[in-house]
Design a protein around this motif. Sequence first.
Motif, PDB file in Angstrom:
ATOM      1  N   THR A 230       0.843  -1.198   0.000  1.00 34.44           N
ATOM      2  CA  THR A 230       0.000   0.000   0.000  1.00 34.44           C
ATOM      3  C   THR A 230       0.879   1.249   0.000  1.00 34.44           C
ATOM      4  OG1 THR A 230      -0.093   0.297   2.408  1.00 34.44           O
ATOM      5  CG2 THR A 230      -1.686  -1.251   1.416  1.00 34.44           C
ATOM      6  N   PRO A 231       0.341   2.385  -0.452  1.00 34.83           N
ATOM      7  CA  PRO A 231       1.108   3.628  -0.397  1.00 34.83           C
ATOM      8  C   PRO A 231       1.578   3.958   1.019  1.00 34.83           C
ATOM      9  CG  PRO A 231      -0.754   3.898  -1.870  1.00 34.83           C
ATOM     10  CD  PRO A 231      -0.937   2.561  -1.203  1.00 34.83           C
ATOM     11  N   ASN A 232       0.756   3.681   2.012  1.00 36.68           N
ATOM     12  CA  ASN A 232       1.158   3.966   3.389  1.00 36.68           C
ATOM     13  C   ASN A 232       2.302   3.064   3.843  1.00 36.68           C
ATOM     14  OD1 ASN A 232      -0.669   6.040   3.708  1.00 36.68           O
ATOM     15  ND2 ASN A 232      -2.239   4.771   4.672  1.00 36.68           N
ATOM     16  N   ASP A 233       2.298   1.806   3.378  1.00 42.79           N
ATOM     17  CA  ASP A 233       3.413   0.914   3.708  1.00 42.79           C
ATOM     18  C   ASP A 233       4.697   1.389   3.038  1.00 42.79           C
ATOM     19  OD1 ASP A 233       1.901  -0.725   5.318  1.00 42.79           O
ATOM     20  OD2 ASP A 233       1.459  -2.188   3.740  1.00 42.79           O
ATOM     21  N   ILE A 234       4.564   1.991   1.869  1.00 45.12           N
ATOM     22  CA  ILE A 234       5.744   2.539   1.197  1.00 45.12           C
ATOM     23  C   ILE A 234       6.303   3.709   2.010  1.00 45.12           C
ATOM     24  CG2 ILE A 234       6.585   3.690  -0.885  1.00 45.12           C
ATOM     25  CD1 ILE A 234       4.461   2.123  -2.460  1.00 45.12           C
ATOM     26  N   VAL A 235       5.417   4.575   2.495  1.00 44.85           N
ATOM     27  CA  VAL A 235       5.857   5.677   3.360  1.00 44.85           C
ATOM     28  C   VAL A 235       6.606   5.120   4.562  1.00 44.85           C
ATOM     29  CG1 VAL A 235       5.122   7.557   4.868  1.00 44.85           C
ATOM     30  CG2 VAL A 235       3.989   7.233   2.663  1.00 44.85           C
ATOM     31  N   ALA A 236       6.054   4.093   5.191  1.00 49.23           N
ATOM     32  CA  ALA A 236       6.679   3.506   6.375  1.00 49.23           C
ATOM     33  C   ALA A 236       8.071   2.971   6.061  1.00 49.23           C
ATOM     34  CB  ALA A 236       5.795   2.391   6.932  1.00 49.23           C
ATOM     35  N   GLU A 237       8.235   2.388   4.862  1.00 51.13           N
ATOM     36  CA  GLU A 237       9.549   1.860   4.479  1.00 51.13           C
ATOM     37  C   GLU A 237      10.541   2.995   4.247  1.00 51.13           C
ATOM     38  OE1 GLU A 237      12.510  -0.775   3.913  1.00 51.13           O
ATOM     39  OE2 GLU A 237      10.469  -1.318   4.509  1.00 51.13           O
ATOM     40  N   PHE A 238      10.087   4.099   3.645  1.00 48.80           N
ATOM     41  CA  PHE A 238      10.965   5.262   3.486  1.00 48.80           C
ATOM     42  C   PHE A 238      11.363   5.822   4.846  1.00 48.80           C
ATOM     43  CE2 PHE A 238       9.666   5.761  -1.054  1.00 48.80           C
ATOM     44  CZ  PHE A 238      10.912   6.029  -1.589  1.00 48.80           C
ATOM     45  N   GLU A 239      10.407   5.909   5.751  1.00 48.69           N
ATOM     46  CA  GLU A 239      10.706   6.434   7.092  1.00 48.69           C
ATOM     47  C   GLU A 239      11.699   5.533   7.816  1.00 48.69           C
ATOM     48  OE1 GLU A 239       6.642   8.940   8.183  1.00 48.69           O
ATOM     49  OE2 GLU A 239       6.802   6.843   8.837  1.00 48.69           O
ATOM     50  N   LYS A 240      11.533   4.237   7.664  1.00 53.82           N
ATOM     51  CA  LYS A 240      12.440   3.285   8.308  1.00 53.82           C
ATOM     52  C   LYS A 240      13.852   3.436   7.775  1.00 53.82           C
ATOM     53  CE  LYS A 240      13.234  -1.722   8.638  1.00 53.82           C
ATOM     54  NZ  LYS A 240      12.701  -3.060   8.242  1.00 53.82           N
ATOM     55  N   GLN A 241      13.981   3.519   6.449  1.00 53.78           N
ATOM     56  CA  GLN A 241      15.325   3.557   5.864  1.00 53.78           C
ATOM     57  C   GLN A 241      15.996   4.926   5.992  1.00 53.78           C
ATOM     58  OE1 GLN A 241      16.181   1.627   2.163  1.00 53.78           O
ATOM     59  NE2 GLN A 241      14.511   0.149   2.347  1.00 53.78           N
ATOM     60  N   THR A 242      15.209   5.997   6.083  1.00 54.42           N
ATOM     61  CA  THR A 242      15.807   7.325   6.230  1.00 54.42           C
ATOM     62  C   THR A 242      15.921   7.739   7.694  1.00 54.42           C
ATOM     63  OG1 THR A 242      13.651   8.425   6.012  1.00 54.42           O
ATOM     64  CG2 THR A 242      14.950   8.110   3.994  1.00 54.42           C
ATOM     65  N   GLY A 243      15.247   7.014   8.563  1.00 54.86           N
ATOM     66  CA  GLY A 243      15.283   7.345   9.984  1.00 54.86           C
ATOM     67  C   GLY A 243      14.602   8.664  10.294  1.00 54.86           C
ATOM     68  N   SER A 244      13.641   9.050   9.449  1.00 54.95           N
ATOM     69  CA  SER A 244      12.964  10.339   9.614  1.00 54.95           C
ATOM     70  C   SER A 244      11.464  10.182   9.413  1.00 54.95           C
ATOM     71  CB  SER A 244      13.492  11.363   8.599  1.00 54.95           C
ATOM     72  OG  SER A 244      14.882  11.525   8.707  1.00 54.95           O
ATOM     73  N   LYS A 245      10.710  11.059  10.062  1.00 44.37           N
ATOM     74  CA  LYS A 245       9.276  11.112   9.849  1.00 44.37           C
ATOM     75  C   LYS A 245       9.003  11.896   8.574  1.00 44.37           C
ATOM     76  CE  LYS A 245       5.011  10.360  11.239  1.00 44.37           C
ATOM     77  NZ  LYS A 245       4.474   8.985  11.325  1.00 44.37           N
ATOM     78  N   TRP A 246       8.132  11.387   7.730  1.00 41.12           N
ATOM     79  CA  TRP A 246       7.816  12.057   6.475  1.00 41.12           C
ATOM     80  C   TRP A 246       6.500  12.821   6.565  1.00 41.12           C
ATOM     81  CZ3 TRP A 246       9.369  10.243   1.053  1.00 41.12           C
ATOM     82  CH2 TRP A 246      10.721   9.822   1.049  1.00 41.12           C
ATOM     83  N   THR A 247       6.408  13.881   5.767  1.00 40.99           N
ATOM     84  CA  THR A 247       5.155  14.612   5.610  1.00 40.99           C
ATOM     85  C   THR A 247       4.322  13.911   4.544  1.00 40.99           C
ATOM     86  OG1 THR A 247       6.224  16.715   6.157  1.00 40.99           O
ATOM     87  CG2 THR A 247       4.106  16.818   4.993  1.00 40.99           C
ATOM     88  N   VAL A 248       3.055  13.680   4.830  1.00 37.45           N
ATOM     89  CA  VAL A 248       2.196  12.952   3.897  1.00 37.45           C
ATOM     90  C   VAL A 248       0.974  13.794   3.543  1.00 37.45           C
ATOM     91  CG1 VAL A 248       0.851  10.866   3.479  1.00 37.45           C
ATOM     92  CG2 VAL A 248       2.928  10.740   4.866  1.00 37.45           C
ATOM     93  N   GLU A 249       0.760  13.978   2.251  1.00 36.60           N
ATOM     94  CA  GLU A 249      -0.447  14.635   1.751  1.00 36.60           C
ATOM     95  C   GLU A 249      -1.282  13.605   0.993  1.00 36.60           C
ATOM     96  OE1 GLU A 249       0.644  17.958  -0.622  1.00 36.60           O
ATOM     97  OE2 GLU A 249       1.701  19.004   0.999  1.00 36.60           O
ATOM     98  N   HIS A 250      -2.580  13.883   0.861  1.00 41.82           N
ATOM     99  CA  HIS A 250      -3.482  12.942   0.203  1.00 41.82           C
ATOM    100  C   HIS A 250      -4.212  13.619  -0.959  1.00 41.82           C
ATOM    101  CE1 HIS A 250      -3.293   9.803   3.416  1.00 41.82           C
ATOM    102  NE2 HIS A 250      -2.930  10.864   4.129  1.00 41.82           N
ATOM    103  N   THR A 251      -4.349  12.869  -2.058  1.00 42.24           N
ATOM    104  CA  THR A 251      -5.186  13.304  -3.172  1.00 42.24           C
ATOM    105  C   THR A 251      -6.414  12.398  -3.210  1.00 42.24           C
ATOM    106  OG1 THR A 251      -3.264  13.982  -4.503  1.00 42.24           O
ATOM    107  CG2 THR A 251      -5.347  13.665  -5.659  1.00 42.24           C
ATOM    108  N   PRO A 252      -7.598  12.910  -2.904  1.00 40.01           N
ATOM    109  CA  PRO A 252      -8.797  12.078  -2.980  1.00 40.01           C
ATOM    110  C   PRO A 252      -8.996  11.554  -4.397  1.00 40.01           C
ATOM    111  CG  PRO A 252      -9.245  14.133  -1.812  1.00 40.01           C
ATOM    112  CD  PRO A 252      -7.894  14.287  -2.437  1.00 40.01           C
ATOM    113  N   ILE A 253      -9.556  10.346  -4.510  1.00 38.78           N
ATOM    114  CA  ILE A 253      -9.785   9.738  -5.815  1.00 38.78           C
ATOM    115  C   ILE A 253     -10.615  10.659  -6.709  1.00 38.78           C
ATOM    116  CG2 ILE A 253     -11.063   7.917  -7.000  1.00 38.78           C
ATOM    117  CD1 ILE A 253      -8.542   6.805  -6.132  1.00 38.78           C
ATOM    118  N   GLN A 254     -11.642  11.290  -6.151  1.00 39.20           N
ATOM    119  CA  GLN A 254     -12.489  12.166  -6.957  1.00 39.20           C
ATOM    120  C   GLN A 254     -11.693  13.342  -7.510  1.00 39.20           C
ATOM    121  OE1 GLN A 254     -15.464  11.675  -8.153  1.00 39.20           O
ATOM    122  NE2 GLN A 254     -15.353  13.636  -9.241  1.00 39.20           N
ATOM    123  N   LYS A 255     -10.792  13.890  -6.697  1.00 40.29           N
ATOM    124  CA  LYS A 255      -9.943  14.989  -7.153  1.00 40.29           C
ATOM    125  C   LYS A 255      -9.020  14.501  -8.277  1.00 40.29           C
ATOM    126  CE  LYS A 255      -7.848  19.020  -7.058  1.00 40.29           C
ATOM    127  NZ  LYS A 255      -8.504  20.241  -7.595  1.00 40.29           N
TER     128      LYS A 255
END
Length: 318
Positions: A230-255
């Motif tokens: 999932t996209p959120n699991d990808i974020v978690a993997e980036f955070e794990k490997q960079t050792g940093s908390k990431w900023t996350v924005e969302h694009t609704p499907i309708q948008k």
Amino acid sequence: MASQLPSNILIFGATGNIGKYITGAIISAEPNVGRHVSIFTSPATASSPDKQAILSSWKSRGLSVITGDLSNADDIRNAYNGIDTVISCLGRNALASQIELLKLAEESGVQWFFPSEYGTDIEYDASSKDEKPHQNKLRVREYIRENLKKVKCTYVVTGPYIDMYLTLAPVAKEAGGYDVKSKKAVVIGSGDDRVGFTTMPDVGKLVVAALRHPEVSIDKALKVQSFVTTPNDIVAEFEKQTGSKWTVEHTPIQKLREIENEKWNANDPIATLYTLKRIWAEGGTLYDKTDNEILGLRPEDMEPLSAAVERAIGGKGY
């Protein structure tokens, strides 16, 4: 050719984004797939300074380079001489040219043809036929069904390349992606929807596996992939490997749909990206069972998400 392994292989689009991974995997395969491997390319590509390193490496391992014009029938006929298997890795803008390549293949001694299908499943469900980015691939499949008698085809349907998916395009931020420098991610919807991915090195591995198993590959659209996440699991993997908390924005499907329609109405080529991202987010890459197993590939044979993220962080993406 149901039980006959390829002997002489010709590759179109060998030095392109996905072609270099497929070609590299074929010429590096042990044991060999095919007695001899050639690529067909333009004189400009063959002499390009940017291509010399990879071409020299391939030629040192026995690959032959045939130069010519993709739109010249005589050049293609000459290239097909002695060839039994053709692998097309042509990019999206050249997909329609495969119809002529297939026509000429039918007139020659070519027995097995892999159209350039790596990517999104163009016949996933009833709605697939209406998706604009699918139209050229659909025309190629239609031509194959209605016209080919001697040449057998195999489609290697991989879903999105995770390596490209990770990129956050500045001109299409709402379409999602991951920016290592700013440690920012844009995800579509909630980010919890599952998506099936294939790494670009694994695309090459999967094509080699299909070549090794003609008995299960010929006349089939193989649904294959590296993993589902999932996209959120990808974020978690980036955070794990960079050792940093990431900023996350969302694009609704309708948008996403609204922007997609705007881009198509404006004849903006980036519209294709929005359509594909929407298809993936809506589940158009998910299967109850893939064809990895019939090709002899286990989950542990495929690259994990962590490998793709590591390359992205190291600036070693596609």
